[in-house]
Scaffold this active site. Structure first.
Site, PDB file in Angstrom:
ATOM      1  N   LYS A  50       0.829  -1.202   0.000  1.00  0.00           N
ATOM      2  CA  LYS A  50       0.000   0.000   0.000  1.00  0.00           C
ATOM      3  C   LYS A  50       0.867   1.257   0.000  1.00  0.00           C
ATOM      4  CE  LYS A  50      -3.734  -0.388   2.426  1.00  0.00           C
ATOM      5  NZ  LYS A  50      -4.369  -0.669   3.707  1.00  0.00           N
TER       6      LYS A  50
ATOM      7  N   ARG B 165      -3.277   2.908   8.687  1.00  0.00           N
ATOM      8  CA  ARG B 165      -3.629   1.658   8.013  1.00  0.00           C
ATOM      9  C   ARG B 165      -2.426   0.749   7.897  1.00  0.00           C
ATOM     10  NH1 ARG B 165      -7.773   2.458   3.699  1.00  0.00           N
ATOM     11  NH2 ARG B 165      -8.589   4.532   4.014  1.00  0.00           N
TER      12      ARG B 165
ATOM     13  N   GLY C  89      -7.908  -7.232   4.594  1.00  0.00           N
ATOM     14  CA  GLY C  89      -8.770  -7.302   5.769  1.00  0.00           C
ATOM     15  C   GLY C  89      -8.190  -8.050   6.960  1.00  0.00           C
TER      16      GLY C  89
ATOM     17  N   MET D  61      -5.398  -7.368   8.771  1.00  0.00           N
ATOM     18  CA  MET D  61      -4.792  -6.558   9.835  1.00  0.00           C
ATOM     19  C   MET D  61      -5.662  -5.331  10.083  1.00  0.00           C
ATOM     20  SD  MET D  61      -0.773  -6.897   9.107  1.00  0.00           S
ATOM     21  CE  MET D  61      -0.913  -6.511   7.395  1.00  0.00           C
TER      22      MET D  61
ATOM     23  N   ARG E  95      -3.499  -0.919  -6.258  1.00  0.00           N
ATOM     24  CA  ARG E  95      -2.601  -2.079  -6.326  1.00  0.00           C
ATOM     25  C   ARG E  95      -2.968  -2.880  -7.556  1.00  0.00           C
ATOM     26  NH1 ARG E  95      -5.688  -4.995  -1.401  1.00  0.00           N
ATOM     27  NH2 ARG E  95      -7.622  -5.140  -2.549  1.00  0.00           N
TER      28      ARG E  95
ATOM     29  N   HIS F 215     -15.363  -7.951   1.517  1.00  0.00           N
ATOM     30  CA  HIS F 215     -14.327  -8.835   2.063  1.00  0.00           C
ATOM     31  C   HIS F 215     -14.532 -10.277   1.611  1.00  0.00           C
ATOM     32  CE1 HIS F 215     -13.003 -11.597   5.256  1.00  0.00           C
ATOM     33  NE2 HIS F 215     -11.908 -10.908   5.121  1.00  0.00           N
TER      34      HIS F 215
ATOM     35  N   ARG G 108       3.268 -47.612 -13.918  1.00  0.00           N
ATOM     36  CA  ARG G 108       3.388 -48.461 -12.725  1.00  0.00           C
ATOM     37  C   ARG G 108       2.829 -49.835 -13.075  1.00  0.00           C
ATOM     38  NH1 ARG G 108       1.777 -43.287  -9.985  1.00  0.00           N
ATOM     39  NH2 ARG G 108       3.242 -42.871  -8.306  1.00  0.00           N
TER      40      ARG G 108
ATOM     41  N   ARG H 206       8.043 -49.119 -15.339  1.00  0.00           N
ATOM     42  CA  ARG H 206       8.740 -49.409 -14.088  1.00  0.00           C
ATOM     43  C   ARG H 206       8.450 -50.842 -13.651  1.00  0.00           C
ATOM     44  NH1 ARG H 206       7.221 -46.318  -8.719  1.00  0.00           N
ATOM     45  NH2 ARG H 206       5.418 -47.709  -8.851  1.00  0.00           N
TER      46      ARG H 206
ATOM     47  N   GLU I 176      14.910 -42.550  -5.366  1.00  0.00           N
ATOM     48  CA  GLU I 176      13.827 -42.278  -4.419  1.00  0.00           C
ATOM     49  C   GLU I 176      14.206 -42.673  -3.001  1.00  0.00           C
ATOM     50  OE1 GLU I 176      10.253 -44.403  -5.542  1.00  0.00           O
ATOM     51  OE2 GLU I 176      11.378 -46.112  -6.276  1.00  0.00           O
TER      52      GLU I 176
ATOM     53  N   SER J 223      15.076 -41.110 -12.772  1.00  0.00           N
ATOM     54  CA  SER J 223      13.791 -40.449 -12.561  1.00  0.00           C
ATOM     55  C   SER J 223      13.601 -40.330 -11.046  1.00  0.00           C
ATOM     56  CB  SER J 223      12.671 -41.275 -13.188  1.00  0.00           C
ATOM     57  OG  SER J 223      11.435 -40.634 -12.952  1.00  0.00           O
TER      58      SER J 223
ATOM     59  N   GLY K 182      11.884 -40.179  -7.744  1.00  0.00           N
ATOM     60  CA  GLY K 182      10.602 -40.565  -7.146  1.00  0.00           C
ATOM     61  C   GLY K 182      10.455 -39.777  -5.856  1.00  0.00           C
ATOM     62  N   THR K 183       9.921 -38.595  -6.007  1.00  0.00           N
ATOM     63  CA  THR K 183       9.915 -37.695  -4.850  1.00  0.00           C
ATOM     64  C   THR K 183       8.867 -38.070  -3.802  1.00  0.00           C
ATOM     65  OG1 THR K 183       8.653 -36.227  -6.276  1.00  0.00           O
ATOM     66  CG2 THR K 183      10.971 -35.686  -5.949  1.00  0.00           C
ATOM     67  N   ASN K 184       7.956 -38.983  -4.148  1.00  0.00           N
ATOM     68  CA  ASN K 184       7.020 -39.441  -3.104  1.00  0.00           C
ATOM     69  C   ASN K 184       7.793 -40.237  -2.061  1.00  0.00           C
ATOM     70  OD1 ASN K 184       5.019 -38.449  -4.797  1.00  0.00           O
ATOM     71  ND2 ASN K 184       4.613 -40.450  -5.712  1.00  0.00           N
ATOM     72  N   ASP K 185       8.505 -41.258  -2.556  1.00  0.00           N
ATOM     73  CA  ASP K 185       9.272 -42.066  -1.607  1.00  0.00           C
ATOM     74  C   ASP K 185      10.442 -41.283  -1.036  1.00  0.00           C
ATOM     75  OD1 ASP K 185       8.258 -44.702  -1.054  1.00  0.00           O
ATOM     76  OD2 ASP K 185       8.327 -45.002  -3.225  1.00  0.00           O
TER      77      ASP K 185
ATOM     78  N   CYS L 229       9.063 -38.151 -11.356  1.00  0.00           N
ATOM     79  CA  CYS L 229       7.756 -38.756 -11.585  1.00  0.00           C
ATOM     80  C   CYS L 229       6.937 -38.856 -10.315  1.00  0.00           C
ATOM     81  CB  CYS L 229       7.902 -40.118 -12.262  1.00  0.00           C
ATOM     82  SG  CYS L 229       8.804 -41.300 -11.267  1.00  0.00           S
TER      83      CYS L 229
ATOM     84  N   TYR M 148      12.731 -33.298 -17.561  1.00  0.00           N
ATOM     85  CA  TYR M 148      11.278 -33.392 -17.739  1.00  0.00           C
ATOM     86  C   TYR M 148      10.587 -33.636 -16.403  1.00  0.00           C
ATOM     87  CZ  TYR M 148      11.791 -38.484 -17.413  1.00  0.00           C
ATOM     88  OH  TYR M 148      12.071 -39.741 -16.977  1.00  0.00           O
TER      89      TYR M 148
HETATM   90  C1  PEP Z   1       7.698 -41.984  -6.032  1.00  0.00           C
HETATM   91  O1  PEP Z   1       8.036 -42.619  -5.051  1.00  0.00           O
HETATM   92  O2  PEP Z   1       7.844 -40.761  -6.126  1.00  0.00           O
HETATM   93  C2  PEP Z   1       7.093 -42.677  -7.172  1.00  0.00           C
HETATM   94  C3  PEP Z   1       6.777 -42.013  -8.262  1.00  0.00           C
HETATM   95  O3  PEP Z   1       6.806 -43.973  -7.021  1.00  0.00           O
HETATM   96  P1  PEP Z   1       5.511 -44.501  -6.261  1.00  0.00           P
HETATM   97  O4  PEP Z   1       4.634 -43.329  -5.967  1.00  0.00           O
HETATM   98  O5  PEP Z   1       4.864 -45.484  -7.165  1.00  0.00           O
HETATM   99  O6  PEP Z   1       6.105 -45.120  -5.043  1.00  0.00           O
HETATM  100 MG    MG Z   2       8.217 -44.785  -5.213  1.00  0.00          MG
END
Ligand code: PEP
Ligand code: MG
Length: 896
Positions: free
Chosen positions: A21, A90, A99, A101, A334, A450, A578, A633, A760, A779, A781-784, A847, A867
């Protein structure tokens, strides 16, 4: 360093110091627009206050100097007995927190100055009205008197005088009300309402600093992921008055419609009112165009200022303005919040008006907005029971049960119900309820109320100002004519059209979804003129994103339908197929037979039965993705996922034994199941470990992929399989699998099949330089990787303690949703660096679920992945975000 900046000293580049502001007030001042004079106390002062608990001593002096300059500019003194200057105090943080603060208006009024104001304005009623507003706002914000105390008193006064609203009370009644308010302050806080103008000012400044840490502000920051240590700036500005009779008023204007994106001025105006009357939605407003009839000159001046601001900011601006006896003042501007569809339309409109480039246009939209556009809408062809129509303030379609209070909304949402929060009007304290609700419906307020602003910001569907609605929060009913609905009844609200329906209305695909699924031509055929513009914008921006992005976008798909869906949406291959998903349903028994096989012969037979199933499943996806890479996989999950539940079988066996039945098969099954039981299956025999332990399974899968490729080649296709090994922790695991692959197929008709692995596990990331020796691609495997880095069970924690962790700030968002850049992300970076050290051109992707998350995609771009792979649904979102990432950080490397 100094804490106080006059408006003429700042600029829009100083947002972090002056808050949004303050920076924009400075910018408008420097553009020569009519801004009441004032100054900004920097965020540094707020941080010093938050750390030390007292206002920095220099601040007092700096405020005095700046205040005197304002007094000189206005030729009035703060709290003067004859012609007082009043100021507004203000909040204004770096990131907009609408709204959340506090604000105090009319600071400087006291028992003497109110007479002076009556004198100078020639309007006694106005003077007393201003004073009662000050006591109420100051009482609530600074002295902590509950607002209800004032509201009750005001209601009593109105009843006494037989009036409906404060606007109907005359000067005498308002004087009486001020008197009562002062008594209430004394009773509630044991002190008089402060009469010294400077004391009022200092206390108000401190209260604004404190409001940075109010519960609702903290909640909002957590949700919007705004850091808690930034602090807020405070803007002190000469008051101008919109409540000086019929030639005065106040309003909010947008340079384009923030809801639909339609070009041309748009907004709300309230004659004879102060700013909070507009945003609180207590009174229903006039449309901006109606101002032209009330005061043509001010209207024209406003339009000129709006055009000026839009040209300057090269974006949709929203503006708060006041007209004081025919003189226009701009109080705030703004770059305005907007709905997702408005964001896309406005971005390409500005390109067509040659105000921004296509690259800039890409930065004006986001994957999160696109995902909202893909939400379904109500089916207009089905019979529906219209209840009423309000203003569509935040688009989308929501169906849910009515909740009249935040508590009910939160409780029912917690129990899994879809809830529509129905309120007469909302105020910032309703944030909790709005967060829990699917949709918000209010009886009062305009599109800038608001409720509307907050709902739009959160992407929650909202209909506001449905005036016909009579809400009885005590009796827990709402009524439109003779139709009465109670709490818990289902309603459907359309945040685009403002329509409200009784009961449930079915939903259909949005225009954006038709575009994404069927392409531009079909979408244009199906679209009305509004959605046609949206679809065209979307198409242009996605096209541009495709042209700009460096990262590829693949999909996680394991059958023909999903693969084709992904391909239609622009996927450039499959990044994760999978195979375990190919053995679900009826086929589960085939895997069970393998596990339970008691002899080598039985095992062989089970594998023989599995082979054609696996082969056909691979043929199916290779065909759907012909000509594009398909990363298949090898089997990953713990085997028990294919087996019947031990507890169920054991219970059945026990019952059989009890009855004296001789059920040997079941008893044998129980003992095999016990053998396979693991206490931590996700850390147990799964991934590559499974393939190495049951090598026949591994060989069967590799043979199936090989044969499937042959089949596709025979059919003159262009199969491009890649084999991926899950849960590798040691290079040796990867090496063994690779050797088996080479043995089974040195090459398939001259084609070599890349054999890569998932990264992973933390150890894989840390030893990536070794694993890369045996891998043709990585690749992530960001879940695990998230599960194993945090030690969070991905199947459990989101439902157990994450709500607590999100509330108390340990987490700002689930790390399974957005990559934890500081922890898990560092391991991904280490994996990339290690892999590239050994093989500089090693292809690398991701992935895990994060591959479709907008913020994570930016991170993956920055660290140089090739990718992302995500669910088919999110492919367009990933394309857009990958394009945006390329524009926002062209080098695609993280800054040191
Ligand atoms: C992971 O672990 O990120 C993954 C893609 O494999 P999954 O989810 O099948 O364990
Ligand atoms: Mg996995």
């Amino acid at each position: 360093m100094h804490y106080v900046y006059r408006f003429s000293e700042g600029s829009k580049e100083l947002r972090d110091v002056l808050g949004g502001k303050g920076a924009n007030l400075a910018e408008m001042t420097n553009l020569g627009l009519p801004v009441p004079p004032g100054f900004t106390i920097s965020t540094a002062a707020s941080r010093a206050y938050l750390t030390d608990g007292i206002l920095p001593p220099e601040l007092r002096v700096e405020v005095t100097t700046a205040l005197r300059a304002v007094e000189d500019a206005m030729s009035r003194r703060l709290g003067d007995f004859h012609d007082p200057l009043l100021v507004s105090v203000r909040s204004g943080a770096q990131h907009s927190m609408p709204g959340m603060m506090d604000t105090v208006l009319n600071v400087g009024l006291n028992d003497a100055a109110v007479q002076g104001l009556a004198e100078s304005s020639g309007d006694e009623r106005f003077a007393w009205d201003s004073y009662r507003r000050l006591i109420q706002m100051f009482g609530k914000t600074v002295l902590g008197v509950p607002d209800a105390v004032f509201v009750d008193e005001s209601n009593r006064m109105k009843a006494l005088h037989g009036m409906d609203g404060e606007a109907d009370l005359d000067a005498g009644a308002l004087r009486e009300l001020v008197h009562r308010y002062k008594e209430l302050v004394r009773g509630e806080c044991g002190r008089e309402f402060p009469q010294h103008p400077r004391e009022q000012l200092d206390l108000a400044i401190e209260a604004v600093f404190k409001s940075w840490n109010s519960e609702r502000a903290q909640l909002y920051r957590r949700r919007e992921r705004i850091p808690h240590d930034l602090g807020t700036a405070v803007n002190i500005q000469a008051m101008v008055f919109g409540n000086l009779g019929a030639t005065s008023g106040t309003g909010v204007a947008f340079t384009r419609d923030p809801s639909s994106g339609r070009p041309g001025g748009y907004g709300d105006y309230l004659p004879n009112a102060q700013g909070e009357d507009v945003v609180s939605g207590v009174r229903n407003t006039l449309a901006l165009e109606e101002l032209a009839e009330l005061d043509e000159e001010a209207y024209r001046e406003l339009l000129t200022a709006m055009r000026r601001l839009e040209t300057h900011y090269r974006d949709l601006c929203d503006i708060e303005f006041t007209i004081e006896r025919g003189k226009l003042w701009l109080l705030q501007t703004r770059v305005g919040k907007r709905t997702p569809s408005a964001a896309f339309r406005i971005a390409t409109q500005l390109v067509d008006e040659s105000l921004i480039t296509m690259d800039e246009a890409l930065t004006r939209v986001s994957g999160a907005q696109l995902s909202q556009l893909l939400f379904p809408q109500f089916d207009s062809l089905l019979p529906r029971t219209p209840l009423t129509v309000g203003m569509g303030a935040s688009p989308g379609a929501a169906v849910g049960e009515i909740a009249f209070t935040n508590d009910v909304a939160i409780r029912r949402a917690g129990e899994g119900a879809s809830v529509i929060l129905v309120r007469r009007e909302t105020n910032p304290d309703d944030l909790h309820g709005m967060l829990a609700a699917r949709g918000v419906l209010t009886a009062r307020g305009g599109k800038t109320s608001h409720a509307a602003v907050v709902a739009r910001g959160m992407g929650t569907c909202a209909v506001v100002g449905a005036e016909e609605l009579q809400i009885d929060p005590v009796g827990r009913t709402m009524r439109v004519a003779d139709m009465v609905l109670s709490e818990g009844d289902t309603i459907s609200i359309d945040g685009t059209t403002g329509e409200v329906f009784a009961g449930q209305v079915d939903v259909v695909d949005s225009a954006a979804m038709v575009y994404v699924e069927q392409g531009l031509e079909s979408a244009l055929v199906a679209a009305d003129s509004n959605s046609a513009e949206l679809v065209t914008s979307l198409h242009r921006l996605l096209d541009h994103a495709d042209a700009r992005r460096r990262m590829g976008v693949r999909a996680n798909a394991d059958n023909r339908v999903d693969a084709l869906k992904a391909r239609d949406r622009g996927a450039e291959g499959i990044g994760l197929c999978r195979t375990e998903h190919q053995f679900l349903g009826d086929r589960r028994g085939l895997v069970e037979a393998l596990v339970l096989a008691g002899s080598p012969a039985a095992e062989e037979a089970a594998l023989e039965a599995l082979l054609p199933v696996q082969r056909d499943a691979v043929v199916e996806v290779l065909e759907a993705m012909d000509g594009l890479p398909v990363t298949i996989r090898l089997l990953d999950p713990p085997l028990h996922e294919f087996l019947p539940d031990l507890v169920d079988v054991a219970a059945a066996a026990a019952v059989a034994a009890e009855r004296g039945d001789d059920d040997r098969d079941r008893a044998a099954l129980v003992s095999v199941l016990r053998e396979h039981r693991e206490l931590n299956p996700m850390l147990g025999m799964r991934g590559v470990r499974l393939g190495l332990k049951i090598e026949g399974l591994l060989r069967m899968q590799i043979r199936a992929i090989c044969e499937a490729t042959d089949i596709r080649l025979d059919a003159a296709g262009d199969p491009r399989p890649e084999i991926m090994v899950p849960l590798v922790g040691s290079v040796r695991e990867q090496q063994i699998v690779r050797d088996i692959c080479r043995e089974l197929f040195p090459s398939i008709r001259g084609r070599s099949v890349p054999i890569g692995c998932m990264i992973e596990l933390p150890r894989a990331a840390l030893t990536a330089y070794r694993i890369a020796e045996e891998a043709d691609f990585f690749s992530f495997g960001t879940n695990d990787l998230t599960q194993t880095t945090w030690g969070f069970s991905r199947d459990d924690v989101e439902a157990t303690f994450f709500p607590t962790y999100l509330r108390n700030g340990v987490l700002t968002i689930s790390p399974f949703e957005t990559i934890d850049a500081d922890g898990v992300g560092v391991l991904v970076e280490a994996g990339v660096a290690g892999g590239r050290r050994t093989k500089p051109t090693l292809p690398m992707g991701v992935c895990g679920e994060h591959g479709g998350d907008p913020e994570s995609i930016r991170f993956f771009h920055d660290i140089g992945l090739d990718y992302v792979s995500c669910s088919p649904y999110r492919v367009p979102i990933a394309r857009l975000e990958a394009g945006r990432a390329a524009v926002l950080s062209p080098r695609g490397e993280r800054e040191a």
